[in-house]
Structures are given as C-alpha cells and as structure tokens.
Design a protein around this motif. Structure first.
Motif, PDB file in Angstrom:
ATOM      1  N   ILE A  79      38.073  61.221 176.342  1.00  0.00           N
ATOM      2  CA  ILE A  79      38.305  59.842 175.893  1.00  0.00           C
ATOM      3  C   ILE A  79      39.573  59.288 176.542  1.00  0.00           C
ATOM      4  O   ILE A  79      39.593  58.169 177.057  1.00  0.00           O
ATOM      5  N   HIS A  96      39.929  56.098 178.815  1.00  0.00           N
ATOM      6  CA  HIS A  96      40.370  55.041 177.891  1.00  0.00           C
ATOM      7  C   HIS A  96      41.743  55.415 177.313  1.00  0.00           C
ATOM      8  O   HIS A  96      41.859  55.744 176.128  1.00  0.00           O
ATOM      9  N   VAL A 155      33.288  54.202 172.913  1.00  0.00           N
ATOM     10  CA  VAL A 155      34.636  53.644 172.783  1.00  0.00           C
ATOM     11  C   VAL A 155      34.579  52.200 172.293  1.00  0.00           C
ATOM     12  O   VAL A 155      35.402  51.779 171.473  1.00  0.00           O
ATOM     13  N   LYS A 164      36.375  50.643 168.965  1.00  0.00           N
ATOM     14  CA  LYS A 164      37.231  49.454 168.945  1.00  0.00           C
ATOM     15  C   LYS A 164      36.789  48.454 167.880  1.00  0.00           C
ATOM     16  O   LYS A 164      37.618  47.748 167.310  1.00  0.00           O
TER      17      LYS A 164
END
Length: 481
Positions: free
Chosen positions: A26, A30, A469, A473
């Motif tokens: 991850i 990101h 992801v 968010k």
C-alpha cells in the motif's frame, strides 16, 4: 492528522509477514497513508526472530508503526500441543484480546484519521469491536488464496445443508464452487469436529466476511480463475451480496523475513557452483517438522534419486526425544558424507525466496503453505506438493489439479502415513526429468509471467489495489472515544 490504515494480524509468522507485506505494498504505491499494525502476543507460535523482524521493518519503513497487545490473563497460551490446535487458540485469543484492541483503536484514532481497519481472517472476533461497536469500515485480508476464500465463504451454506461432520463424511467428495472435488477428510483437521471451537470460528468468519466492507485476497486473477469467478457470481454466498472483492497479489516478500545477519547464506554460495535448474529445494515452513523415521525415508529417497538437492531440515517436535538428537544422527548413517558432492542439508532455516530465485534451483518440495506456493510461482519453480497441516491438503488439490503448477506425493495407507523412500524417489525423478515434469515447468513459467504482469502498472492486481485504496479514502472516520 495523517490518514491511517490499521492492520490486525493473527498469530503465526506467515500471517504476520503477509500482513506486513500488504502494508508495504500500500505504501509503495500510495505513500499518503501511514500504516499501524496490531500484533497479538502468542508465545505458542512466536518464532525467535520475530522481534528482530519487527525492528528491521520499523527501521526501514518508518511509515509503519507496530502495536503489541499484552498477553491476556489466561492459561490459553500454555495449551498448544500441535499445529492442529492453532485455529481454535487463535479465535479464542481474538476474543480475549477484544478489550485491549478496543483501547488501542481509540488511541490510534486520537492521533490520526483512521480510515479503515483490515483484519486477518483468524482475527474475526475483532469484527464485533471495529464494525459493530466503533463503526470503522472493516475489511478482511485472506492471507491464503482465492480457492481457500471460496471454501470459507461457502462453509456456512455447507454447514446448513448437512448435519454430518467432515470426520463422518470421510472419503465423501466435497464440491465447493470453483474448486476441484476433494475428500472431506482433506479439510483442515481442526474443522473435522463439527462441535469444536475452530469449526464454529470458521463458520462465523464466513458469515462475517459477507457483511464486511471488502475482501482482500492474496492472489491474482489468472492463477485462480474458477474460484474467483465462483465468488463474483455469488455461487459461494447464495442469498447474500458479496462485498467488494480485491485480488491484490501476489504479495510476497523476503520469505520468512527473519534477520539472520548480513552475511550471504551458505546455501546461496553452494548453489552458485551448480548447473542451471538442476537443484531440488525441500523446505516445509516454520512449523514443518518430521519424525526421525520419516526423515530417514526422505534421505533414502533423495539419495536413490540421484538429483542434486538443498534440504532444509527442522528437528522433530520439541517434546520428542528425537528433538535433542544431532542432525547427523537423525539421518541414515553416512548419508551426509555420501551425498556431500550433490546435496546440502541445512538445519532449520534458509532464505527461501532468495533460494527459489537462484538460477540453479529447478524444483521445490513444499508443504503447500500459501506463501510458499506464491513464492514458487513468482520464481517460476515447479512444485512437489507434500501438505502437512491446516488447509494444505486442499491447497495441494488446487496446485496440482487446478493451477497445474505441481505434482503430488502420496502417503502410505499405514497408520504412520509416511511418504516412502520409493515414492519420493519416483516423484522427484518425475518432477525433475520427465515429460510430465516438463509440462508443469512450462505452466509455472507462464504463471510467473502472469504474476509479473498483474503487478505492473495497469495490471489486474495494481488496478484492484488502486480500487481498494479509493475505498479506504471514502471511509472517512470521526474521532473515536
């Protein structure tokens, strides 16, 4: 405050490694997040190098923070007798840890914007705390493959459709959606008792998973097409809507991740002198040990096969007299000397990922732990499946019949269920030097290329990771407490 993803791993080194690698994956693509990893204290499965491993990750990946839960006040930690006991203990440990987990999640939320909570499937008791009590978007990370997830999701349906235990069903073939048929006795041994804590834990987990914010699985689409299709079409969860589903694998790292010092391991230097694809690796995971009688059968089979080999040997179970014997005394007299020019026996540990990716390695005898299967696929090394415990017999069927990246060894029907020297000799020769073995080699090389493509920009697993992801968010959290 920084956006934070909290990962909750179950006991067991393979589970911890896979969860850490998920966090690192991850962050690689990101880096706007920080990752907090919560680890339960469970001495019954903690290996000696775990503290060093955690320290190494903390030093090299500063965006990862570890939280160690204190051991619960219970005699639970002293009750382990074998790997068979682990699932029931893991579920019970999860229930006992819920109060401390609740406190830890609130503490984390006060210093960061907690966006999502990702739990190992053995941490299912945490779902009650995170989702029901604290309303945190909660995802399951299934550290095994898509086929295992399909079976787990279908288990509540199977449970409703029969009153018999897997032990009673015995040789009856189970037909899970997306999986090759296999006998009920090949289900993980803790699940054989329909009234047992482990069985009930697995059924409850299958039910809770269907209610989660999403399912993350360590596989890629081309590796397990039928199982993934069965899940997406709802065959595994009849009457239920499957939550968002993310195939983000292969998630593999540095093998068992133990920090064994900076010197290059002796096995790698030994491999440097061997011809391309000529060496067979035998390695059976952190819990894979054998009786002295089985070790001797293995040694005889290897010697008779004539193949070059690198064999990682773990001593027999800690409570056995054999465990206190020297490595040489556990093997046939003179074996090490007679095979010294074509074989290397290493005690306890070798850097498996590095070994598998060495040019000299051409075959892999594995216990069918999912991390090891993925590591073999990613290295393009054909496998000989020798399952030992947990869901490994089911994975063997998938590896051999569905993925077609391995062959299988067969145990004798005698009480000890040994793999004979003759059986190992025959299967090793078949894998390393036969038309059947060559077909498996070609297939695993195809899957190696498919795995690399899945992880590239625009590949199926990278797209799934990006979608995951984006889901994180959207899960904006109010401060807890």
């Amino acid at each position: 405050m920084k956006d934070t993803i909290v990962l909750y791993t179950s006991p067991g080194r393979g589970h911890l490694n896979s969860m850490v690698e998920l966090g690192k994956l991850i962050l690689t693509y990101h880096p706007c997040f920080s990752i907090d990893i919560i680890i339960p204290t469970a001495p019954f499965v903690t290996s000696a190098g775990t503290d060093d491993y955690i320290a190494s990750v903390s030093a090299t990946v500063p965006s990862v923070t570890f939280h160690q839960l204190p051991p619960p006040v219970s005699g639970l930690l002293d009750t382990l007798r074998s790997p068979v006991d682990l699932p029931a203990l893991a579920y019970e440990l999860g229930e006992l840890n819920n109060p401390k987990l609740h406190e830890t999640l609130i503490t984390i939320s006060k210093r960061s914007n907690l966006k999502a909570f990702v739990i190992d499937f053995f941490c299912s008791p945490a779902f009650q705390v995170s989702s029901s009590t604290l309303s945190i978007p909660t995802y399951y990370y299934f550290t095994s493959g898509g086929s295992g997830l399909a079976a787990l999701l279908y288990l509540p349906t199977l449970h409703k459709n029969t009153t018999k235990s897997f032990r009673e069903l015995g040789s009856t073939l189970l037909n899970y959606p997306g999986l090759p048929p296999f006998p009920a006795r090949d289900m993980a041994e803790p699940m054989h008792d329909r009234e047992g804590k482990a069985y009930k834990g697995f059924v409850d987990t299958g039910i809770q998973m269907a209610k989660s914010a999403g399912l993350i699985v360590n596989t890629f689409e081309l590796l397990e097409e039928r199982a993934i299709k069965a899940m997406l079409e709802g065959q595994c969860t009849p009457g239920e809507t499957l939550p968002p589903f993310y195939c983000i694998g292969p998630v593999v790292g540095g093998g068992n991740g133990e920090n064994r010092g900076r010197d290059r391991h002796e096995s790698l230097s030994w491999l440097d002198s061997k011809p391309s694809r000529s060496v067979l690796l035998l390695c059976f995971g952190s819990l894979g040990s054998f009786s002295c009688k089985q070790l001797k059968e293995m040694a005889i089979g290897l010697e008779r096969s004539g193949v070059k080999f690198l064999w990682v040997v773990r001593a027999p179970a800690p409570d056995s007299v054999e465990n206190r014997s020297s490595l040489e005394s556990l093997l046939p007299e003179g074996f090490l000397d007679r095979t010294k020019d074509r074989g290397l026996v290493v005690e306890s540990w070798a850097p498996q990922v590095e070994v598998l990716n060495h040019e000299s390695v051409g075959g892999f005898v594995t216990h069918c732990g999912w991390n090891s299967v993925l590591e073999g696929v990613c290295a393009g090394v054909p496998m000989l499946a020798w399952p030992l415990y947990a869901e490994q017999k089911m994975i063997k069927a998938v590896v051999v019949e569905e993925m077609k990246v391995g062959l299988a060894v067969t145990r004798s029907e005698e009480e000890e269920r040994l793999v004979s020297a003759a059986e190992l000799e025959q299967r090793v020769s078949e894998l390393m030097d036969s038309e059947k073995g060559r077909a498996v080699k070609e297939r695993v090389v195809e899957m190696k290329e498919a795995a690399a493509a899945a992880m590239r920009d625009g590949g199926s697993s990278r797209v799934a990771l990006d979608n995951l992801v984006e889901s994180f968010k959207r899960g904006c959290m109010a401060q807890l407490g």
